[in-house]
Design a protein around this motif. Structure first.
Motif, PDB file in Angstrom:
ATOM      1  N   ALA A  41       3.887   6.910 -12.657  1.00  0.00           N
ATOM      2  CA  ALA A  41       4.864   6.888 -12.722  1.00  0.00           C
ATOM      3  C   ALA A  41       5.708   5.494 -11.939  1.00  0.00           C
ATOM      4  O   ALA A  41       6.561   5.148 -11.552  1.00  0.00           O
ATOM      5  CB  ALA A  41       5.617   7.910 -11.628  1.00  0.00           C
ATOM      6  N   MET A  42       4.876   4.736 -11.763  1.00  0.00           N
ATOM      7  CA  MET A  42       5.255   3.209 -10.775  1.00  0.00           C
ATOM      8  C   MET A  42       6.131   2.571 -11.334  1.00  0.00           C
ATOM      9  O   MET A  42       5.377   2.380 -12.830  1.00  0.00           O
ATOM     10  CB  MET A  42       3.893   2.576 -10.586  1.00  0.00           C
ATOM     11  CG  MET A  42       3.786   1.334  -8.670  1.00  0.00           C
ATOM     12  SD  MET A  42       2.306   1.061  -8.124  1.00  0.00           S
ATOM     13  CE  MET A  42       1.462   0.634 -10.418  1.00  0.00           C
ATOM     14  N   THR A  43       6.770   1.784 -10.897  1.00  0.00           N
ATOM     15  CA  THR A  43       7.486   1.105 -11.555  1.00  0.00           C
ATOM     16  C   THR A  43       7.609  -0.304 -11.226  1.00  0.00           C
ATOM     17  O   THR A  43       7.271  -0.873 -10.346  1.00  0.00           O
ATOM     18  CB  THR A  43       9.297   1.429 -11.471  1.00  0.00           C
ATOM     19  OG1 THR A  43       9.588   1.058 -10.004  1.00  0.00           O
ATOM     20  CG2 THR A  43       9.586   2.643 -12.060  1.00  0.00           C
ATOM     21  N   ILE A  44       8.324  -1.373 -12.127  1.00  0.00           N
ATOM     22  CA  ILE A  44       8.659  -2.981 -11.549  1.00  0.00           C
ATOM     23  C   ILE A  44       9.284  -2.934 -10.827  1.00  0.00           C
ATOM     24  O   ILE A  44       8.955  -3.737  -9.681  1.00  0.00           O
ATOM     25  CB  ILE A  44       8.983  -3.777 -13.004  1.00  0.00           C
ATOM     26  CG1 ILE A  44       7.648  -3.431 -13.994  1.00  0.00           C
ATOM     27  CG2 ILE A  44       8.985  -4.680 -12.418  1.00  0.00           C
ATOM     28  CD1 ILE A  44       9.072  -4.020 -15.210  1.00  0.00           C
TER      29      ILE A  44
ATOM     30  N   THR B  15       9.468  -4.287  -4.796  1.00  0.00           N
ATOM     31  CA  THR B  15       9.890  -4.369  -3.127  1.00  0.00           C
ATOM     32  C   THR B  15       8.357  -3.812  -2.414  1.00  0.00           C
ATOM     33  O   THR B  15       8.722  -3.436  -0.819  1.00  0.00           O
ATOM     34  CB  THR B  15      10.698  -3.270  -3.287  1.00  0.00           C
ATOM     35  OG1 THR B  15       9.872  -1.861  -3.820  1.00  0.00           O
ATOM     36  CG2 THR B  15      11.524  -3.607  -3.703  1.00  0.00           C
ATOM     37  N   MET B  16       7.522  -4.479  -2.584  1.00  0.00           N
ATOM     38  CA  MET B  16       6.004  -3.944  -2.406  1.00  0.00           C
ATOM     39  C   MET B  16       6.221  -2.305  -1.841  1.00  0.00           C
ATOM     40  O   MET B  16       5.414  -2.238  -0.339  1.00  0.00           O
ATOM     41  CB  MET B  16       5.835  -5.044  -0.616  1.00  0.00           C
ATOM     42  CG  MET B  16       5.727  -6.440  -1.185  1.00  0.00           C
ATOM     43  SD  MET B  16       4.567  -6.279  -1.872  1.00  0.00           S
ATOM     44  CE  MET B  16       4.411  -8.941  -2.216  1.00  0.00           C
ATOM     45  N   SER B  17       6.316  -1.542  -2.504  1.00  0.00           N
ATOM     46  CA  SER B  17       6.666   0.227  -2.073  1.00  0.00           C
ATOM     47  C   SER B  17       6.082   1.198  -2.733  1.00  0.00           C
ATOM     48  O   SER B  17       6.337   1.801  -3.056  1.00  0.00           O
ATOM     49  CB  SER B  17       7.881   0.073  -2.078  1.00  0.00           C
ATOM     50  OG  SER B  17       9.074   0.263  -2.445  1.00  0.00           O
ATOM     51  N   SER B  18       4.978   0.507  -3.832  1.00  0.00           N
ATOM     52  CA  SER B  18       4.065   0.922  -5.182  1.00  0.00           C
ATOM     53  C   SER B  18       2.940   2.017  -3.924  1.00  0.00           C
ATOM     54  O   SER B  18       3.189   2.394  -3.044  1.00  0.00           O
ATOM     55  CB  SER B  18       2.702   0.230  -5.515  1.00  0.00           C
ATOM     56  OG  SER B  18       2.546  -0.220  -5.714  1.00  0.00           O
ATOM     57  N   ALA B  19       2.852   2.980  -4.827  1.00  0.00           N
ATOM     58  CA  ALA B  19       2.244   3.817  -4.466  1.00  0.00           C
ATOM     59  C   ALA B  19       0.577   3.762  -3.857  1.00  0.00           C
ATOM     60  O   ALA B  19      -0.162   4.407  -3.655  1.00  0.00           O
ATOM     61  CB  ALA B  19       2.205   5.059  -5.255  1.00  0.00           C
ATOM     62  N   LEU B  20       0.628   2.082  -4.712  1.00  0.00           N
ATOM     63  CA  LEU B  20      -0.726   1.941  -4.463  1.00  0.00           C
ATOM     64  C   LEU B  20      -1.519   2.088  -2.683  1.00  0.00           C
ATOM     65  O   LEU B  20      -0.584   1.062  -2.026  1.00  0.00           O
ATOM     66  CB  LEU B  20      -1.128   0.807  -5.146  1.00  0.00           C
ATOM     67  CG  LEU B  20      -0.875   0.255  -6.916  1.00  0.00           C
ATOM     68  CD1 LEU B  20      -0.747  -1.028  -6.877  1.00  0.00           C
ATOM     69  CD2 LEU B  20      -1.844   1.125  -7.599  1.00  0.00           C
TER      70      LEU B  20
ATOM     71  N   PHE C 114       1.901   9.496  -0.365  1.00  0.00           N
ATOM     72  CA  PHE C 114       2.421   8.412  -1.016  1.00  0.00           C
ATOM     73  C   PHE C 114       3.974   9.667  -0.476  1.00  0.00           C
ATOM     74  O   PHE C 114       3.953  10.564  -1.857  1.00  0.00           O
ATOM     75  CB  PHE C 114       2.686   7.747  -1.787  1.00  0.00           C
ATOM     76  CG  PHE C 114       3.431   7.660  -2.632  1.00  0.00           C
ATOM     77  CD1 PHE C 114       3.681   6.042  -2.063  1.00  0.00           C
ATOM     78  CD2 PHE C 114       3.934   7.678  -3.613  1.00  0.00           C
ATOM     79  CE1 PHE C 114       5.133   4.858  -1.815  1.00  0.00           C
ATOM     80  CE2 PHE C 114       5.462   6.348  -4.064  1.00  0.00           C
ATOM     81  CZ  PHE C 114       5.887   5.712  -3.899  1.00  0.00           C
ATOM     82  N   ALA C 115       4.830   9.306  -0.689  1.00  0.00           N
ATOM     83  CA  ALA C 115       6.184   9.930  -0.922  1.00  0.00           C
ATOM     84  C   ALA C 115       7.266   8.561  -0.907  1.00  0.00           C
ATOM     85  O   ALA C 115       7.505   8.036   0.551  1.00  0.00           O
ATOM     86  CB  ALA C 115       7.130  10.991   0.084  1.00  0.00           C
ATOM     87  N   ARG C 116       8.808   9.031  -1.902  1.00  0.00           N
ATOM     88  CA  ARG C 116       9.338   8.082  -1.436  1.00  0.00           C
ATOM     89  C   ARG C 116      10.481   8.271  -0.925  1.00  0.00           C
ATOM     90  O   ARG C 116      10.095   9.851  -0.795  1.00  0.00           O
ATOM     91  CB  ARG C 116      10.502   8.190  -2.614  1.00  0.00           C
ATOM     92  CG  ARG C 116       8.858   7.606  -4.795  1.00  0.00           C
ATOM     93  CD  ARG C 116       9.660   7.431  -5.331  1.00  0.00           C
ATOM     94  NE  ARG C 116       8.758   6.924  -6.105  1.00  0.00           N
ATOM     95  CZ  ARG C 116       8.562   5.487  -6.950  1.00  0.00           C
ATOM     96  NH1 ARG C 116       9.361   5.089  -6.058  1.00  0.00           N
ATOM     97  NH2 ARG C 116       7.831   5.638  -7.771  1.00  0.00           N
ATOM     98  N   ASP C 117      11.874   7.560  -0.523  1.00  0.00           N
ATOM     99  CA  ASP C 117      12.725   7.974   0.286  1.00  0.00           C
ATOM    100  C   ASP C 117      14.319   8.490   0.049  1.00  0.00           C
ATOM    101  O   ASP C 117      14.236   8.582  -0.994  1.00  0.00           O
ATOM    102  CB  ASP C 117      13.586   7.249   1.881  1.00  0.00           C
ATOM    103  CG  ASP C 117      13.414   6.058   0.265  1.00  0.00           C
ATOM    104  OD1 ASP C 117      13.469   5.404  -0.127  1.00  0.00           O
ATOM    105  OD2 ASP C 117      14.048   5.009   1.917  1.00  0.00           O
ATOM    106  N   ALA C 118      15.171   8.861   0.296  1.00  0.00           N
ATOM    107  CA  ALA C 118      16.642   8.805  -0.019  1.00  0.00           C
ATOM    108  C   ALA C 118      17.287   8.748  -0.637  1.00  0.00           C
ATOM    109  O   ALA C 118      17.503   8.830  -2.175  1.00  0.00           O
ATOM    110  CB  ALA C 118      17.492   9.940   0.836  1.00  0.00           C
ATOM    111  N   ASN C 119      16.379   6.962  -0.595  1.00  0.00           N
ATOM    112  CA  ASN C 119      17.093   5.981  -1.804  1.00  0.00           C
ATOM    113  C   ASN C 119      15.941   5.671  -3.360  1.00  0.00           C
ATOM    114  O   ASN C 119      16.141   4.807  -3.596  1.00  0.00           O
ATOM    115  CB  ASN C 119      16.791   4.566  -1.519  1.00  0.00           C
ATOM    116  CG  ASN C 119      18.293   4.609  -0.594  1.00  0.00           C
ATOM    117  OD1 ASN C 119      18.520   5.510  -0.838  1.00  0.00           O
ATOM    118  ND2 ASN C 119      17.957   3.917   0.596  1.00  0.00           N
ATOM    119  N   GLY C 120      14.447   6.944  -3.102  1.00  0.00           N
ATOM    120  CA  GLY C 120      14.124   6.462  -4.072  1.00  0.00           C
ATOM    121  C   GLY C 120      12.483   5.535  -4.583  1.00  0.00           C
ATOM    122  O   GLY C 120      11.809   5.024  -4.622  1.00  0.00           O
TER     123      GLY C 120
END
Length: 354
Positions: free
Chosen positions: A119-122, A127-132, A167-173
């Motif tokens: 699910a990781m995106t470009i 934004t240096m915010s990937s799940a890696l 790893f989790a995404r915030d309200a802005n994804g």
């Protein structure tokens, strides 16, 4: 950056980027140069200042000249962000929400594979915010860039980085911010695969040729992959030309080289990287301050190890380039921020007032 500062930066990006104003005047920065040569600011190699599209200060130090090419380290990441935008504009990449691993089907299987990695995106890499689990500021991180350099196949290393626990995404994804050179390197591989051109050839044709930049010296992995996470050697004037292109909204000599809309997106603050810095798409944002003056001067900038800086000051219609080789030294960024705030900014402000 506080909310007020972020709002101020957003307003500047929304207006990106104003046309050049009055005729530029040459800046008197002899006192700064004397301090550099005296060792007050160590290992500064070159400084360029552009205002209203014209060079108002240019000086080389420590035996360098106008043709010297300096490794600005991670400042090169910001060029990778520009390249992603150009590939999108060229119709080669559908957008920043494209899944990263869809571009590497020929490299399957991936270690630590699963829905989260797929699910990781470009956008996550930009934004240096990937799940890696990749953090260059943490020595123990399995994705730390120093571990990548020990391998022959950097693409394989980056694809196989484990996932960050919890790893989790915030309200802005968006996920948590973690500085990851391997992610920027993967972006370069995506541009290559999407365009069908080697990354350095694509950037030369689409970006450097229109800016008359020649002789770019790219670092490569042992297997020949172009390092798109930094370590690019260019002349100080070349970095200034890239900064001026972004400041002027992506056009050079009347031709639109980079989409103005992409530049707005690229410079918009997406995360707080440090207490002083916001982060966009591989570009930094911070408020610079002149000693004794409470007014903030928002700067959008490329940054690299050693203290390297290419800073855009839209309020002053100016670009400031400081190239420095204080690699891996404590206080390296303060060593280049200080002459900007103590000397260059006051001179630019005074020139603007005249």
């Amino acid at each position: 950056m506080n909310r007020g500062a972020i709002a101020r930066a957003a307003a500047i990006v929304a207006a990106l980027l104003l046309p050049a104003g009055a005729m530029a005047q040459t800046l008197d920065l002899h006192a700064m140069s004397a301090e550099i040569r005296a060792g007050t600011y160590k290992r500064i190699e070159a400084i360029r200042v552009i205002q209203h599209g014209r060079t108002v200060f240019a000086e080389d130090y420590r035996g360098n000249d106008a043709e010297s090419r300096i490794d600005a380290r991670s400042a090169g990441k910001s060029i990778t962000a520009i390249a992603v935008g150009m590939a999108i504009e060229d119709g080669k990449i559908a957008g920043v929400d494209q899944p990263v691993f869809a571009y590497f089907k020929d490299r399957e299987p991936f270690a630590h594979d699963g829905p989260l990695k797929r699910a990781m995106t470009i956008r996550d890499l930009l934004t240096m915010s990937s799940a890696l689990d990749c953090d260059d500021w943490t020595d123990a991180s399995p994705g730390n860039e120093e571990r990548m350099y020990e391998t022959r196949d950097w693409t394989r290393f980056a694809l196989d980085i484990p996932l960050f626990a919890g790893f989790a995404r915030d309200a802005n994804g968006q996920g948590r911010y973690a500085y990851c050179t391997a992610g920027a390197f993967l972006l370069g591989r995506i541009v290559e695969r999407a365009t069908g051109e080697r990354f350095d050839a694509y950037v030369q044709r689409r970006l450097f040729d229109p800016l008359r930049i020649t002789g770019a010296n790219w670092t490569r992995s042992p297997s020949g992959e172009v390092q798109t996470g930094g370590q690019l050697r260019l002349r100080a004037d070349d970095f200034a030309a890239i900064g001026q292109l972004v400041l002027s909204g992506g056009a050079v000599e009347g031709k639109q080289i980079v989409s103005r809309d992409w530049l707005r997106e690229m410079l918009r603050v997406r995360a707080r990287a440090t207490p002083l810095d916001g982060y966009g798409y591989l570009w930094w944002v911070r408020d610079y301050r002149v000693p004794g003056d409470a007014r903030p001067w928002p700067g959008f900038y490329m940054s690299g190890n050693g203290g390297n800086k290419v800073v855009l000051f839209p309020d002053l219609d100016a670009v400031v380039v400081v190239l420095s080789t204080n690699y891996n030294q404590r206080g390296m960024h303060e060593m280049t921020t200080a002459p900007i705030e103590r000397h260059i900014l006051p001179a630019l402000i005074a020139a603007k007032a005249r």
